[in-house]
Design a protein around this motif. Sequence first.
Motif, PDB file in Angstrom:
ATOM      1  N   LEU A 476      35.181  21.711  30.075  1.00  0.00           N
ATOM      2  CA  LEU A 476      33.799  22.160  29.991  1.00  0.00           C
ATOM      3  C   LEU A 476      32.869  21.122  30.604  1.00  0.00           C
ATOM      4  O   LEU A 476      33.232  19.954  30.792  1.00  0.00           O
ATOM      5  N   SER A 477      31.663  21.529  30.891  1.00  0.00           N
ATOM      6  CA  SER A 477      30.665  20.609  31.418  1.00  0.00           C
ATOM      7  C   SER A 477      30.155  19.705  30.305  1.00  0.00           C
ATOM      8  O   SER A 477      30.428  19.921  29.118  1.00  0.00           O
ATOM      9  N   ASP A 478      29.411  18.694  30.700  1.00  0.00           N
ATOM     10  CA  ASP A 478      28.849  17.747  29.738  1.00  0.00           C
ATOM     11  C   ASP A 478      27.983  18.472  28.707  1.00  0.00           C
ATOM     12  O   ASP A 478      28.158  18.311  27.491  1.00  0.00           O
ATOM     13  N   ALA A 479      27.051  19.276  29.166  1.00  0.00           N
ATOM     14  CA  ALA A 479      26.162  19.994  28.247  1.00  0.00           C
ATOM     15  C   ALA A 479      26.942  20.952  27.357  1.00  0.00           C
ATOM     16  O   ALA A 479      26.649  21.093  26.160  1.00  0.00           O
ATOM     17  N   ALA A 480      27.959  21.604  27.921  1.00  0.00           N
ATOM     18  CA  ALA A 480      28.748  22.545  27.130  1.00  0.00           C
ATOM     19  C   ALA A 480      29.559  21.831  26.061  1.00  0.00           C
ATOM     20  O   ALA A 480      29.707  22.339  24.935  1.00  0.00           O
ATOM     21  N   ASP A 481      30.082  20.646  26.387  1.00  0.00           N
ATOM     22  CA  ASP A 481      30.845  19.890  25.393  1.00  0.00           C
ATOM     23  C   ASP A 481      29.948  19.448  24.237  1.00  0.00           C
ATOM     24  O   ASP A 481      30.333  19.524  23.064  1.00  0.00           O
ATOM     25  N   GLU A 482      28.755  18.981  24.552  1.00  0.00           N
ATOM     26  CA  GLU A 482      27.848  18.570  23.477  1.00  0.00           C
ATOM     27  C   GLU A 482      27.454  19.771  22.611  1.00  0.00           C
ATOM     28  O   GLU A 482      27.400  19.663  21.379  1.00  0.00           O
ATOM     29  N   ALA A 483      27.205  20.916  23.251  1.00  0.00           N
ATOM     30  CA  ALA A 483      26.873  22.123  22.488  1.00  0.00           C
ATOM     31  C   ALA A 483      28.050  22.543  21.611  1.00  0.00           C
ATOM     32  O   ALA A 483      27.861  22.978  20.469  1.00  0.00           O
ATOM     33  N   LEU A 484      29.266  22.397  22.144  1.00  0.00           N
ATOM     34  CA  LEU A 484      30.468  22.740  21.358  1.00  0.00           C
ATOM     35  C   LEU A 484      30.562  21.873  20.117  1.00  0.00           C
ATOM     36  O   LEU A 484      30.822  22.365  19.011  1.00  0.00           O
ATOM     37  N   SER A 487      27.917  22.697  17.487  1.00  0.00           N
ATOM     38  CA  SER A 487      28.107  23.995  16.832  1.00  0.00           C
ATOM     39  C   SER A 487      29.336  24.025  15.926  1.00  0.00           C
ATOM     40  O   SER A 487      29.529  24.983  15.172  1.00  0.00           O
ATOM     41  N   ARG A 597      28.336  12.197  34.028  1.00  0.00           N
ATOM     42  CA  ARG A 597      28.408  12.906  32.768  1.00  0.00           C
ATOM     43  C   ARG A 597      28.710  11.932  31.631  1.00  0.00           C
ATOM     44  O   ARG A 597      29.138  10.795  31.846  1.00  0.00           O
ATOM     45  N   ASP A 622      37.841  22.513  23.745  1.00  0.00           N
ATOM     46  CA  ASP A 622      38.022  21.705  24.948  1.00  0.00           C
ATOM     47  C   ASP A 622      39.079  20.639  24.665  1.00  0.00           C
ATOM     48  O   ASP A 622      38.795  19.608  24.042  1.00  0.00           O
TER      49      ASP A 622
END
Length: 776
Positions: A476-484, A487, A597, A622
């Motif tokens: 996943l992208s950086d932003a997606a990993d942080e959102a994961l 959440s 990232r 991830d």
Amino acid sequence: MSAVWPVSRAAVRRRRVQTVVIGVVVLLSTTMIVVALGLLAASSGPFDQAYSRQSGAHLVASYDPSKVSDSQLTKSAAGAKAYAGPFALATLDLGSNGSFGEPESLVTVGRADPGGPVDRLNVWKGRWAAKAGEIVLNRNPTASEGFGAPTLGSTMNAGGQTLTIVGFAYSVSQSGDAWVTPAQMTSLKPTATQMLYRFAQAATNEQVSAGQAAVTSGLPSGALVGTQSYLGLRALATGEPNTFVPFLMVFGWLGLAVAVLIVANVVSGAVVSGFKHIGVLKALGFTPTQVMAVYLTMISIPAIIGCAGGTVLGNVLAESLLTRAFENYGAEGVTVPIWVDVAVVLGVPVLVALSALLPSLRARSLSAAEAISAGSAPRAGRGLRVQRWLSGTRLPRAVSLGLGLPFARPARTALTLAAVVLGVTSVTLAVGLGKSLTTYQTAASRVDAVDVALFARPADGGPGANDPQAPPAPKLSDAADEALIRSTPGAESVAASADLPMRLAGTSTDLRVSFYRGDFQQLGYRILDGRWFDGPGQVVVSERFLRQRGLAVGDTITLQSEGKTVRAQIVGKAMYNSGDEVLSNWQTLALVAPSLRASLYEINVKRGTDLDAFVQAVQKGDPGLIRTDGQDAGSFVAIVLATVVLLTLMLGTVAALGVFNTVILNTRERRRDLGMLKSIGMTPAQVTMMVVTSMTALGAVGGVLGIPLGIVAHRLVVPAMANGAQVEVPAFMLQVYPWSLLLLLVVAGILIAAAGAYFPARSAANTTIAKVLHNE
């Protein structure tokens, strides 16, 4: 001597024990004093000698060539005692030469020769660069060559050009990583101009700052890009030995004080218990001076032996520490200054002899008849009023008698009490020092401040990208990993960070800049001064970083990486140990490497959350997010704590030996009384309790008196150690003595006294009535 001075086997054993006690105490205290004085005297010697030998620069300055010309720099340099330059400077990207895929760079200076009035370079291998295509690398002659390190004659790709390594030189000023000819530097497209200064006065930061002001006066605003003071290099070199000096000095003087007290006690006891022997010696023709010499010799021989052994051992330990600390300055086999050895070898035995002089003079003044009658007659009781009062209390008889025994010999009791006080002082200091160090290291290394950390390897580029053993890259992208992560059930705070190797402009210092975003204020960093960053171009640094570079909160530094430069203001000072790490924010990273990232996510979870289940839930989204271990407490602190514990055990044992000697003397003098008590029905257990009680009372009093002294010593030693280590210890970390701990320290005084009294008390308790009468 025994042919004319009859002594019992017990007396011989007692004197052997006393001799060993004196020798061991003097050896330990001498060792600590030699190490402390040696480190204090020689801690900066190798650095200062190397700096003087190479005319090291007091200030290395880097200027922006677009704002100031070489002629202006030469003219303004008249404010210095000596200067070298101007030299063109460029930071060269090594590209694929970087190890383990990490980008590296070389601060390269264009310099025609290695000599000059300032920063004379030591070309210790090969030769100086003489033409285009040649380069000389900065390497310490004492440094070991690691695997894959460049060798003489090899080539390297730097700044898009192939350069041949023709020599290795060393700059004590650390003015550059490499040097080329001025003509070669032109093709490397220099980005800065370097000037090297020596000032008439440069002993303090204020004097160096004054010198800097003198050489930059009249230059255009913003022309000065960065500076490096030699005081920062000096502080870095002397940091480790100077950290050991304060507590070694305190323990050394405590040990010597205990040695003096025990020597005075031993000699005084030997004189009092040896009245008959003194009388016999004088009756046989010994002069008063010869009698005094007997007792002084009895003390001086083990003291001299212990002092000699302690001096040798202290030199070995001090030289080991100094050699390790100053190996970068060619200081192989650094020795303790000769005056330290001379002062200790002469001073310690004299001090010990002086402590034995007063009781020896008493032995000298006694006449033969007075000594013999005093030695054979029973002693008149002392402290009878106190003992009679205690006998009227409801205390057990053995306890009341024991509490009254110290009053029979007030001078001896005072000496023993002083030894116990110093023992408790040592324990109090050691406990407080240990708590302060562990508390500081826990806070500075952020142990337990983060519940779990997840590492994300960059897919392309960046540190670790080309390591074949690296874990898989996140999908996943950086932003997606942080959102994961945010959440995932249980997540409470998340801070993302990325590390980027950078250079401090004007120096050859490599820095690791950590850029944060998210909940970074929940990561356990403590702000000691200033504030956290809240905008671009702001950084937070450590106390060590500031001291090593002569900076302060509010100053501005220039950071460089991969051809990009950013000016950043120091807005805060945080508690952590590294002097080469800088903290900043994501907004500042955008000015240098906007595509980088996050490589680490530090997460705190809600109470009761299962960490393993939390990590598995994140990795299900991830698999490229890998759990990493937390911070450790630091090996240096462990070494200091181990040293402190060892010294404390030594001094505690020595104090117990002082009690041991006192009890032996007391029980020998009161053997008639002990025989009478046993004859009327006192059991061996009661005798043991009586004798041990007499000393534990002193232990309790010694605990009460020694604790304040230990706390005062702690308040002096910890800040001194922190100053040597170039760190700041907050005031609350000195508050390490709760009431419960103070009570335990009183118990420590009781234990020291009881441990020293138990075995001679048991020996006295097991002596039969017949043996006592036979001895009489």
